[in-house]
Design a protein around this motif. Structure first.
Motif, PDB file in Angstrom:
ATOM      1  N   ASP A   1      -6.951   0.800   7.999  1.00  0.00           N
ATOM      2  CA  ASP A   1      -6.847  -0.540   7.424  1.00  0.00           C
ATOM      3  C   ASP A   1      -5.803  -1.383   8.159  1.00  0.00           C
ATOM      4  O   ASP A   1      -5.981  -2.591   8.330  1.00  0.00           O
ATOM      5  CB  ASP A   1      -6.483  -0.449   5.944  1.00  0.00           C
ATOM      6  CG  ASP A   1      -7.623   0.093   5.101  1.00  0.00           C
ATOM      7  OD1 ASP A   1      -8.758   0.154   5.622  1.00  0.00           O
ATOM      8  OD2 ASP A   1      -7.389   0.467   3.939  1.00  0.00           O
ATOM      9  N   ALA A   2      -4.706  -0.747   8.568  1.00  0.00           N
ATOM     10  CA  ALA A   2      -3.666  -1.478   9.303  1.00  0.00           C
ATOM     11  C   ALA A   2      -4.135  -1.843  10.703  1.00  0.00           C
ATOM     12  O   ALA A   2      -3.787  -2.908  11.230  1.00  0.00           O
ATOM     13  CB  ALA A   2      -2.381  -0.658   9.371  1.00  0.00           C
ATOM     14  N   GLY A   3      -4.933  -0.972  11.307  1.00  0.00           N
ATOM     15  CA  GLY A   3      -5.473  -1.246  12.637  1.00  0.00           C
ATOM     16  C   GLY A   3      -4.370  -1.546  13.635  1.00  0.00           C
ATOM     17  O   GLY A   3      -3.355  -0.834  13.710  1.00  0.00           O
ATOM     18  N   PRO A   4      -4.487  -2.641  14.408  1.00  0.00           N
ATOM     19  CA  PRO A   4      -3.481  -2.954  15.424  1.00  0.00           C
ATOM     20  C   PRO A   4      -2.135  -3.383  14.842  1.00  0.00           C
ATOM     21  O   PRO A   4      -1.159  -3.497  15.576  1.00  0.00           O
ATOM     22  CB  PRO A   4      -4.127  -4.106  16.213  1.00  0.00           C
ATOM     23  CG  PRO A   4      -5.093  -4.728  15.259  1.00  0.00           C
ATOM     24  CD  PRO A   4      -5.610  -3.596  14.423  1.00  0.00           C
TER      25      PRO A   4
ATOM     26  N   ARG B   1       0.807  -1.216   0.000  1.00  0.00           N
ATOM     27  CA  ARG B   1       0.000   0.000   0.000  1.00  0.00           C
ATOM     28  C   ARG B   1       0.845   1.273   0.000  1.00  0.00           C
ATOM     29  O   ARG B   1       0.507   2.258  -0.630  1.00  0.00           O
ATOM     30  CB  ARG B   1      -0.918   0.022   1.228  1.00  0.00           C
ATOM     31  CG  ARG B   1      -2.020  -1.013   1.219  1.00  0.00           C
ATOM     32  CD  ARG B   1      -3.209  -0.564   0.398  1.00  0.00           C
ATOM     33  NE  ARG B   1      -4.294  -1.526   0.473  1.00  0.00           N
ATOM     34  CZ  ARG B   1      -5.301  -1.443   1.341  1.00  0.00           C
ATOM     35  NH1 ARG B   1      -5.327  -0.451   2.225  1.00  0.00           N
ATOM     36  NH2 ARG B   1      -6.253  -2.346   1.326  1.00  0.00           N
ATOM     37  N   VAL B   2       1.941   1.247   0.710  1.00  0.00           N
ATOM     38  CA  VAL B   2       2.712   2.473   0.911  1.00  0.00           C
ATOM     39  C   VAL B   2       3.365   2.971  -0.370  1.00  0.00           C
ATOM     40  O   VAL B   2       3.672   4.162  -0.498  1.00  0.00           O
ATOM     41  CB  VAL B   2       3.775   2.261   2.005  1.00  0.00           C
ATOM     42  CG1 VAL B   2       4.905   1.392   1.483  1.00  0.00           C
ATOM     43  CG2 VAL B   2       4.322   3.591   2.506  1.00  0.00           C
ATOM     44  N   PHE B   3       3.594   2.109  -1.345  1.00  0.00           N
ATOM     45  CA  PHE B   3       4.332   2.528  -2.529  1.00  0.00           C
ATOM     46  C   PHE B   3       3.538   3.498  -3.395  1.00  0.00           C
ATOM     47  O   PHE B   3       4.111   4.213  -4.215  1.00  0.00           O
ATOM     48  CB  PHE B   3       4.797   1.305  -3.322  1.00  0.00           C
ATOM     49  CG  PHE B   3       5.824   0.512  -2.575  1.00  0.00           C
ATOM     50  CD1 PHE B   3       7.138   0.956  -2.489  1.00  0.00           C
ATOM     51  CD2 PHE B   3       5.485  -0.654  -1.912  1.00  0.00           C
ATOM     52  CE1 PHE B   3       8.093   0.244  -1.772  1.00  0.00           C
ATOM     53  CE2 PHE B   3       6.438  -1.369  -1.194  1.00  0.00           C
ATOM     54  CZ  PHE B   3       7.741  -0.915  -1.121  1.00  0.00           C
ATOM     55  N   ASN B   4       2.237   3.553  -3.209  1.00  0.00           N
ATOM     56  CA  ASN B   4       1.456   4.597  -3.878  1.00  0.00           C
ATOM     57  C   ASN B   4       1.830   5.978  -3.343  1.00  0.00           C
ATOM     58  O   ASN B   4       1.820   6.964  -4.069  1.00  0.00           O
ATOM     59  CB  ASN B   4      -0.039   4.355  -3.666  1.00  0.00           C
ATOM     60  CG  ASN B   4      -0.502   3.061  -4.277  1.00  0.00           C
ATOM     61  OD1 ASN B   4       0.021   2.642  -5.303  1.00  0.00           O
ATOM     62  ND2 ASN B   4      -1.472   2.410  -3.650  1.00  0.00           N
TER      63      ASN B   4
END
Length: 476
Positions: free
Chosen positions: A370-373, A350-353
């Motif tokens: 979305d990552a939550g815990p 996800r982070v590469f966007n």
């Protein structure tokens, strides 16, 4: 490796301290032998911290209980059928096991327990010579019937009896060999290597739970690379974790893509380094380490060749998450571990966007939601996933992740991102819309949550107005 004199000095100090000295005196008074055995003796020679106290004795379980009960703070006999009694002395846990002479029928997953009469016989049935060492108490006599001290000095893993017989007796020892190469930094001797290759399919006779526990112990070591490479080279991984050797995609000038197997082990190593840096002194994070090792297991199934033989792995994150869940299920991991690992695998791209275009506050909120815990683990994983040798690209990606973490921290402080929820709860929604509990309440709540993620916190009156606008457009 310490010299024998130094090791014996360490063992002498250990033997004169409580509870070792107390146990030695009690067993001697009762007329039984007692010896410190295995890991504690080995680690004394290696200069490592001694963390577990294991003893062996000619006393039978009933005798052990009779001797230990009056002097221990607590005792238990959960391993009694295997001859093992546990006890606690001033917070120190010990295990005392009757001399063993196990035998196997070649098909059962458990040994047939037979008690032995001599310490030498007990040591010969152990997995490796470096673990077949004992210190008789209180005499402080070193017992080493298979030259384990020599193998310690040479950093070699060797079985006390013929390797094929030892691994045939207990196939789990093959995985223990894999683990010890990383835990101790030792090399497996060639006879043992050949025996594992020959007998590798016997690992299927071992229960999934025992296999899982050995895999976890390997991943908890400080440097698991050597063990993982041996795991693959012997063919054990093909039977236990086939997704790992499947990452060894071919490399040539035409394809020009990364060695995904090498990349995955490097990501694991970098994740461990970041884990230590961010959580010094904490226990090994097995969820993070599993996710790092498995994050790209979707690539073999999603590999495609486009124009000019350009390689793509579209949706490997989603496919990999499903594969991870399936494999961890077969290895009997608990539901929480399966859920967390598969979620990290699914989100690791996800982070590469962000690196390409930057993110709005809304996108940052959604990323954290979305990552939550798993947010902190995910941030470690995406950092560890940068293995490019292109320094400019690496710097650019790391800068983007630094910026994303800064943005998350700012929004957390300002908006309590860890507990993102709409400005109105279900009771308030029902009161404002004058409706009863039902699906419409959930839909209204979901709409307000989307507004919250897009725009941040709203005042009560603003949230109410947005709810009424939604209701006008969506009322039945």
């Amino acid at each position: 490796m310490q010299n024998v004199q130094s090791a014996m000095e360490r063992l002498r100090g250990l033997a004169t301290a409580s509870p070792v000295a107390e146990l030695a005196a009690a067993f001697e008074a009762a007329g039984f032998e007692l010896a410190l055995v295995g890991g504690p003796v080995r680690d004394a020679f290696l200069g490592r911290e001694v963390t577990d106290l294991d003893f062996t004795t000619d006393a039978r379980p009933d005798d052990i209980l009779r001797i230990v009960a009056p002097i221990a703070d607590a005792h238990w006999d959960i391993g009694r059928e295997f001859g093992t009694i546990g006890a606690r002395f001033s917070g120190e846990t010990v295990e005392i096991t009757t001399y063993r002479a196990d035998s196997y029928d070649g098909t059962s997953r458990k040994p047939v327990v037979a008690f032995g009469d001599t310490i030498e016989g007990d040591l010969h049935r152990r997995d490796f010579t470096v673990n077949a060492l004992a210190l008789q108490l209180p005499a402080l006599t070193l017992v080493d019937p298979s030259d384990g001290t020599k193998d310690l000095m040479e950093a070699t893993l060797r079985t006390p009896i013929e390797a094929a017989v030892s691994f045939g007796d207990d196939p789990l020892r093959m995985l223990r060999a894999v683990r010890f190469t990383s835990q101790l930094g030792f090399q497996l001797d060639i006879d043992s290597f050949d025996a594992i290759v020959e007998l590798r399919r016997r690992i299927l006779d071992i229960s999934a739970e025992r296999v899982r526990d050995e895999l976890v112990k390997l991943l908890k070591t400080d440097t698991p690379r050597a063990g993982l490479e041996l795991f693959v080279e012997t063919g054990l991984a093909e039977l236990v974790l086939p997704e790992l050797p499947a990452l060894q995609l071919e490399r040539d000038d035409a394809h020009r893509h990364k060695d995904v197997y090498e990349h995955s082990i490097t990501v694991l190593e970098q994740a461990i380094a970041l884990e230590r840096e961010r959580n010094p002194g904490a226990d090994a994070d097995i969820v993070l380490r599993l996710a790092a090792l498995l994050h790209d297991i979707g690539k073999p199934k999603t590999r495609r060749f486009g124009e000019n033989r350009k390689v793509t792995f579209y949706n490997h994150d989603v496919v990999g998450a499903k594969l991870a869940r399936k494999r961890l299920t077969s290895l009997r991991f608990d539901n929480d571990t399966m859920k967390s690992v598969s979620r990290l695998v699914e989100l690791h791209m996800r982070v590469f966007n962000y690196e390409g275009a930057g993110w709005t506050d809304s996108a940052v909120r959604r990323f954290a939601r979305d990552a939550g815990p798993e947010l902190q683990r995910l941030l470690i994983l995406i950092r560890a996933d940068i293995t490019t040798r292109n320094q400019r690209k690496s710097d650019r990606l790391l800068f983007a992740i630094d910026d994303l973490e800064r943005r998350i921290l700012e929004l957390q402080e300002k908006e309590e991102l860890d507990s993102v929820r709409p400005s109105l709860d279900g009771e308030q929604i029902m009161a404002i819309l004058e409706i009863a509990p039902g699906p419409l309440v959930g839909k209204a709540y979901k709409h307000l949550l989307e507004v919250r993620l897009d725009e941040g916190p709203l005042e009560h009156d603003d949230a109410k107005q947005r709810l009424l606008e939604w209701w006008e457009a969506n009322r039945p």
